[in-house]
Write a protein that holds these residues in place. Sequence first.
Motif: not given
Lengths: 157, 767
Positions: A82, A85, A102, A105, A109, A114, A117, A120-121, B599, B604
């Motif tokens: 957390d 991020a 990016w 990050l 994820r 995740d 995400q 996507q990142l 949070r 994106v």
Amino acid sequence: MARRLNPLTHDILLSVALCICLGGCTSGAVTRTGPEPTRPDRPPDRSGEPAMRAPSITDGLSPAGRSLVLQGRDQRTAGQYDQAAASLERAIRIEPSQPAPWLELGRIRLLEGDFPQAEQLGRKARSLAGRDTWIESQSLQLIAAALRGMRRYDETQ
Amino acid sequence: MASTPSKAGGRPWRRPLLAALALLTVAICISLVMLNHEVTQRFEGRRWDLPAQIYARPLEIYAGLTVAPERLERELLRLGYATTADTPRRPGSYRRSHRRIDLVTREFRFWDSRQPATRLTIEFDGQRIAGLSDGTREMPIVRLDPLLVGSIFPTHGEDRIVATPGQIPEILPAMLKVVEDRRFDRHIGIDPFALARAIVANLRAGAVIQGGSTLTQQLVKNYFLDNRQTLWRKLREAVMALILEYHYDKPDLLNAYINEIYMGQDGSRAIHGFGLASRFYFSKPLDELELHELALLVALVRGPGYYHPQRHHERALQRRNLILRLITDAGIITNEQRRAATGHDLETWDARTAGASYYPAFLQLVRSSLAEHYRDEDLTTTGLRVFTTLDPLVQADAERRLTAGLEALEARTGAADDTLAGAVVVTGAQSGEVLAIVGDRRAGFDGFNRAIDARRPIGSLIKPVVYLAALQTGRYTLASTIEDEPVTIRLTNGQTWSPSNFSGEAHGTVPLLRALVESFNMATVRLGMDVGVDRVADLLHSLGAPDRPPTFPSLLLGAVDMSPLDVARLYGTLASGGFRTPVRAVRSVVDAADTPLQRFPLEVVASADPAAVYQLNQALVEVLNRGTGRSARGRLPTGLVAAGKTGTSDGFRDSWFAGFTGQHVVVAWVGRDDFEPTMLTGASGALTIWSSVVGDLDSTSYAPRRPAGLENHWIEYETGLESTPSCADGITLALPANASLNRKRGCHIDLRDVGKRTLEWLDGLIR
């Protein structure tokens, strides 16, 4: 949009992705297992031959962005996802068009499981890579790992 | 009860009297028990309902940040930082010299970590921060404490920030006793002497000029807010005061008083307690208040409306000075301290910065984001801390620009005053964070929020979506040509639709670039029909429109309703290279014990091909250079590269401009609430406001990296033919590497062209 890779590259990517995943799953405090070069703690040695410096995640970042990305990395290594991020989002606010925060990050994820995400990142980081082939390959590794996490094996090619 | 002895022997009246007395006693006992229960319950419920506190974004300070020293100073003043003559030592103080600001930040618990009070030296180089250090070493980045911008108070309107005994200045209890209740430490809850004195004074004056209530009675009065001046109520208060004094210590009572007392009104929000009053009137924490500021707050206790520091400045000043005199006479401060304090004006922050204190449009957005995750009761009672994305400086500037802009437009078009309405939204270009949102020309108006609730036809704002859909097919580049000629479309209901250009002229064969930059309707409709309305509708939805619109051909010219906030999301996707990001107003929520609860992470979604978006955005940059948005150039900072698009709906009912820089997406809308025409185009209306808002932002240029697969070409703007720098009217465009281009005849490659290409090649290497 995804570039076709030859089978050898594909295998390498898969193994790297696996390493990252395993690294994330086995321990919160695990050190990096991927091929990311270590960051340069001191300026390159200029005494002898101009040594080729290994590319670093913080290349091209401002001192503020660099400090946040490194802080995010330390927090990730310590399993504080957390906080990590939060640090990276701060970096993104400051330098939104730099791919490194990016990418980092997305790695968090991935560790959190995740995968959508993370993918996507990874794509976002790749879109900002410009001609930086090192960042591009790091982004592709992240995307591949995320796709594997979602069992979308055929798309990792 | 008067009775006469009955003739009929004995005392027959006795029995009913006894019964009545017994009943009365029982009734008194019951009411005492009830009062006791009521007042102790209230007092024990020391856990006051704690409304969620809403914070603005913290300002990040780092070398390289574009911010003028004046602007940073504005932020510090807004945060209630005190100016010092020599090196600042106390948290919350600063010193400004020409190109340098020294300050000590306040300790603050952020959602991710605690930042201790930090001493900082900030060196400026013009409009940017050149260096940041703590005196001995360089600091990479430091956050200022964020501004507390509001709270989510319950419907009864009571808002407060509880001050713990450690946060209450030592002098405050003494001041309160001297001014409000001199015998507080000795009386038992009521003070007959004070009461008698007050009655005499009031009789003599023929009016109520003095109160005889003790602090305890005032506390009770505040618990059960009831302003009816009845004897029964007074009696009830007195009894409750006695009960409280019987149960609790004096310091506890005083502490409760300091947190309970009513200190002012802000719309429907009632300011309770010194903790919130300090924030509300001085924008700083209670423990940082100076003597003259504390004295003003003590002055307000007697009547926050009557002594309102802005509305009744002179009256408030006199009462404050009276309080300073009283505490000097009581020996609490020295004559010297009194003189120094009296020398200050009232200095509430509102008078100094003239900004809005209250952000209804933004808070509305915050509330709706939180409503998905929290119950109302949790928000209004449990002391949550909510960290939002609001930038108070951008918000204040945007409010000012919208108000001034609409007034100027009314004057220019001869419209009656207050007929035009407007809205402005500012978001972070890649983060989707809402920095400012203005939904009414009256800043601070809490009502219909046009930025969120007014869904209006977007007109030509849709055109980039049509062109992007075309570029994504791979069949078109920005240099491909289309016909800008009359077009008639047969609709499913049998009617026909023949859109025309704004100018009424047709332009023949034009490249996509020019058709978009100059917003040609006929060319756009032809292109859209070729690509497919379905495809445009899908892309619009995928880029961020809330719904997939019906696929009528009129969609191609923007016959679809969206709110300014929706448009900000749509253009945000373009600004971030095709990646859609949810528009966020909240970053994080922590509970009263600082445990992170929720949070709202940055997410994106790839929604369009980055290379196609890059190509498209080159045209949007040209809109401001030579297209429908060129009139904004004079208002934008020199050299700032920005991109955007005008929009005008049918009959001049809506005037839009949406666009972005490297860091910000800004949307402006102007129209009328009654849907009457404004006679403004996107350029003559909304663009004037848009450009002034962008001008205030300290933003950076839109300068994305060129994605792989695109190559730079020199293109003639009018025709889309490949030309050379030696030809007039050319422009460098990044187009797909395999783009088939027609060469312009008569303009051959010359040496300058070769030189230029070499430079571009080198430029590419460096990027």
